[in-house]
Enzyme design. Structure first.
Site, PDB file in Angstrom:
ATOM      1  CB  SER A 191      -5.117 -95.460  36.172  1.00  0.00           C
ATOM      2  OG  SER A 191      -4.892 -94.376  37.031  1.00  0.00           O
ATOM      3  CG  ASP A 261      -5.372 -78.659  16.640  1.00  0.00           C
ATOM      4  OD1 ASP A 261      -4.928 -79.783  16.349  1.00  0.00           O
ATOM      5  OD2 ASP A 261      -6.564 -78.337  16.498  1.00  0.00           O
ATOM      6  CG  ASP A 264      -1.411 -82.819  14.569  1.00  0.00           C
ATOM      7  OD1 ASP A 264      -1.927 -82.052  13.746  1.00  0.00           O
ATOM      8  OD2 ASP A 264      -1.984 -83.125  15.639  1.00  0.00           O
ATOM      9  CB  VAL A 266      -4.708 -81.494  10.115  1.00  0.00           C
ATOM     10  CG1 VAL A 266      -4.918 -82.584  11.156  1.00  0.00           C
ATOM     11  CG2 VAL A 266      -6.048 -81.025   9.556  1.00  0.00           C
ATOM     12  CG  ASP A 268      -7.194 -82.934  14.264  1.00  0.00           C
ATOM     13  OD1 ASP A 268      -6.523 -82.322  15.125  1.00  0.00           O
ATOM     14  OD2 ASP A 268      -6.958 -84.114  13.953  1.00  0.00           O
ATOM     15  CB  ILE A 270      -6.857 -84.407  17.995  1.00  0.00           C
ATOM     16  CG1 ILE A 270      -8.346 -84.660  18.263  1.00  0.00           C
ATOM     17  CG2 ILE A 270      -6.020 -85.564  18.526  1.00  0.00           C
ATOM     18  CD1 ILE A 270      -8.941 -85.717  17.378  1.00  0.00           C
ATOM     19  CG  ASP A 403      -3.860 -89.196  31.505  1.00  0.00           C
ATOM     20  OD1 ASP A 403      -4.315 -88.617  32.503  1.00  0.00           O
ATOM     21  OD2 ASP A 403      -3.669 -90.425  31.457  1.00  0.00           O
ATOM     22  CG  HIS A 443      -6.508 -91.035  33.839  1.00  0.00           C
ATOM     23  ND1 HIS A 443      -5.177 -91.348  33.631  1.00  0.00           N
ATOM     24  CD2 HIS A 443      -6.878 -91.708  34.955  1.00  0.00           C
ATOM     25  CE1 HIS A 443      -4.769 -92.168  34.599  1.00  0.00           C
ATOM     26  NE2 HIS A 443      -5.778 -92.403  35.404  1.00  0.00           N
TER      27      HIS A 443
END
Ligand SMILES: *[C@@H]1O[C@H](CO)[C@@H](O)[C@H](O)[C@H]1NC(C)=O
Length: 543
Positions: A191, A261, A264, A266, A268, A270, A403, A443
């Site tokens: 940070s 989502d 990428d 899939v 998931d 993330i 973040d 973050h």
């Protein structure tokens, strides 16, 4: 009887570094008697911390968070505190933590926010692994910016002078304590601490051989404006179109995930590459007559502006767009309907010297004022790191892709800037700087992804493959440059059981190549082979 043992313990399997130990008694006495000879320094104390003890944080300003932030020391440490005068009206609260079993490495730690809080957690963590570590309050006390008021020398310390001072003096203290100099020097921070690391490479290129700069607060003057710009957009909590936290974390987050989502490969929970997510909030607009589970026209506009880059009227980018997917955590501060205090204090005490400046009135004029002021060149968005590079320096930077406080897209923007201004290819930058995008990380820590990469003592094994601190050491000392970083998730009721994932070195991106799954199933693959880092050579940069 004093017992001295010299032994070569393998720091990494098979290779040894000299490590010196002494008996507890001898070490405790040597610590208590230690008085470093340093000009312009007031010695405060030298305190022996036996393994298992938690340091008494007598210097921690009340606004820095309570005691316990240091954790228990994992090996015997000699803690030395001094006040280092940096000018007539400024100075640095300094601590050196000198471990009994020393790996001969020097390490400086960084700070957070605009605060003056010693990074005790990092001192504990790094001494655990044998580093002689130093830290400071970055030239002022506590988490607010009041001390900057009419005191440019305090801003100067904050911008970089404090870190340089503790690097130079810290190395001297280490040499006096162990009666021999350090072998290699490192920097470790996240940070504001990430900015300090990049700033050191830019301005004091010989201070460190290896730098870990996490989630860096780069282009600081513009970051201040970016963080200030949310409050006038969201409005205060009581305003009619204020978007409630549960709408951000429910309706809006779900729609972000629905749209982004699976980019990428899939679904998931993330988002691996938020730069590829071009989120459009219009599907959330209320159809005629509807009022529940939808957004008003004004709210749609708020969401669009919150998730767009901050620009001047001519389109010039001030700061990159917020990470889509960070809603769960962004509600705590930037979307909270309250001023972001770091930005408010910076405008009040540094830019305008006007404690009545109203953060709700923030406008592009203020952004220009912050950009132009650049006190003590705090900006930190270097065009090159040529001196650092030619000195053999190595830097690892990483950034969480969810973040909620500093968008990771800005670190990507800096990397691209460095490529363009040095006319380098990624392969050329790879020689001295490597950037890892950590998916599912907030973050500096936390989040639904495999975010534990050794940025704190949170149980990452001290191995270069999975620990960013071990990785920089391995790169500096053995030339083993990291190609990827293996992260581990935290187990949680919300995010599910622990899993691991390899994070890619930019500009490669992580793509799921495992078995196809039903589009609506949210599944976390635990099979490493399901993920691949792909790049231009795979015809897969961008979409
Ligand atoms: C921080 O606290 C120390 C010790 O109390 C004091 O000497 C110093 O002046 C303070 N720094 C600032 C910038 O107020």
């Amino acid at each position: 009887m004093l017992v001295f043992k010299i032994y070569l313990a393998g720091f990494f399997a098979g290779q040894g570094f000299g490590q010196t130990t002494a008996s507890d008694d001898e070490f405790a006495k040597r610590c208590a008697a230690f008085r470093p000879r340093i000009d312009n320094a007031n010695f405060e104390f030298a305190e022996y911390l036996p393994s298992g003890k938690t340091a008494d944080l007598k210097y921690r300003d009340a606004t820095c968070g309570g005691p316990g932030a240091s954790g228990k020391v994992a090996q015997d440490v000699c803690r030395v505190a001094m006040y280092l005068k940096t000018s007539v009206r400024s100075g640095v609260q300094f601590e050196a933590w000198l471990p009994k079993t020393w790996n001969q490495r020097f390490l400086a730690t960084g700070n957070g926010g605009i605060g003056g809080c010693i990074g005790y957690g990092d001192l504990t963590y790094t001494t655990q692994h044998g580093f002689a570590a130093v830290g400071s309050n970055n030239g002022h006390n506590g988490s607010t910016g009041n001390s900057f008021y009419h005191n440019p020398a305090v801003v100067d310390d904050f911008a970089g002078n404090s870190l340089h001072t503790i690097a130079v003096i810290g190395k001297d203290v280490v040499k006096q304590f162990y009666s021999k100099p350090h072998s290699k020097s490192y920097y470790f921070g996240c940070s504001q601490g990430g900015r300090q690391g990049v700033g050191a490479a830019e301005k004091y290129a010989k201070d460190f051989d290896g730098i870990v700069a996490g989630s860096p607060a780069l282009d600081f003057n513009n970051l201040i404006s970016w963080r200030a710009h949310f409050f006038p957009i969201t409005g205060p909590k009581a305003s009619p179109d204020f978007i409630k936290p549960e709408v951000w974390t429910g309706l809006i987050h779900d729609e972000v995930m629905r749209q982004c989502d699976a980019i990428d490969g899939v679904r998931d929970g993330i988002i691996e590459s938020p730069d590829l997510c071009k989120f459009d909030p219009t599907p959330l607009a209320c159809k005629s007559g509807a009022t529940a589970n939808c957004l008003s026209t004004k709210q749609v506009d708020i969401v669009r502006r919150v998730l767009s880059p901050l620009t001047y009227d001519d389109g010039t980018v001030i700061y990159s767009a917020m990470n889509p997917g960070s809603e769960m955590r962004a509600i705590d501060r930037l979307y909270s309907g309250q001023p972001f205090t770091d930005s408010r204090d910076w405008f009040r005490y540094v830019i305008y010297s006007d404690p009545t400046w109203d953060p709700f009135k923030f406008s592009l004029k203020d952004a220009a004022a912050s950009r132009d002021a650049n006190p003590s060149n705090v900006k930190t968005f270097p065009d090159n790191l040529d001196t650092f590079k030619s000195n053999g320096g190595k830097m690892i930077t990483y950034h969480g892709q969810q973040d909620q406080q500093i968008t990771s897209l800005n670190t990507q923007r800096w990397y691209e800037h460095l490529m363009a201004s040095t006319r380098s290819t990624p392969a050329q930058l790879d020689e001295y700087i490597r950037f890892f995008r950590i998916s599912g990380m907030g973050h500096c820590a936390g989040g639904p992804g495999a975010w534990k990469i050794g940025q704190s003592s949170s149980a990452s094994p001290f191995e270069p493959e999975s620990n960013v601190l071990a990785a920089i050491v391995d790169w500096v000392e053995k030339g083993n440059a990291p190609e990827s970083l293996m992260g581990s998730s935290a187990a949680s009721a919300v995010d599910g059981p622990v899993f691991q994932r390899k994070h890619c070195k930019y500009p490669k991106r992580n793509v799921y190549r495992g078995a196809k799954r039903p589009d609506d199933a949210v599944v976390r693959s635990t099979n490493m082979g399901d993920w691949q880092c792909v790049g231009v050579e795979d015809g897969l940069i961008g979409l």
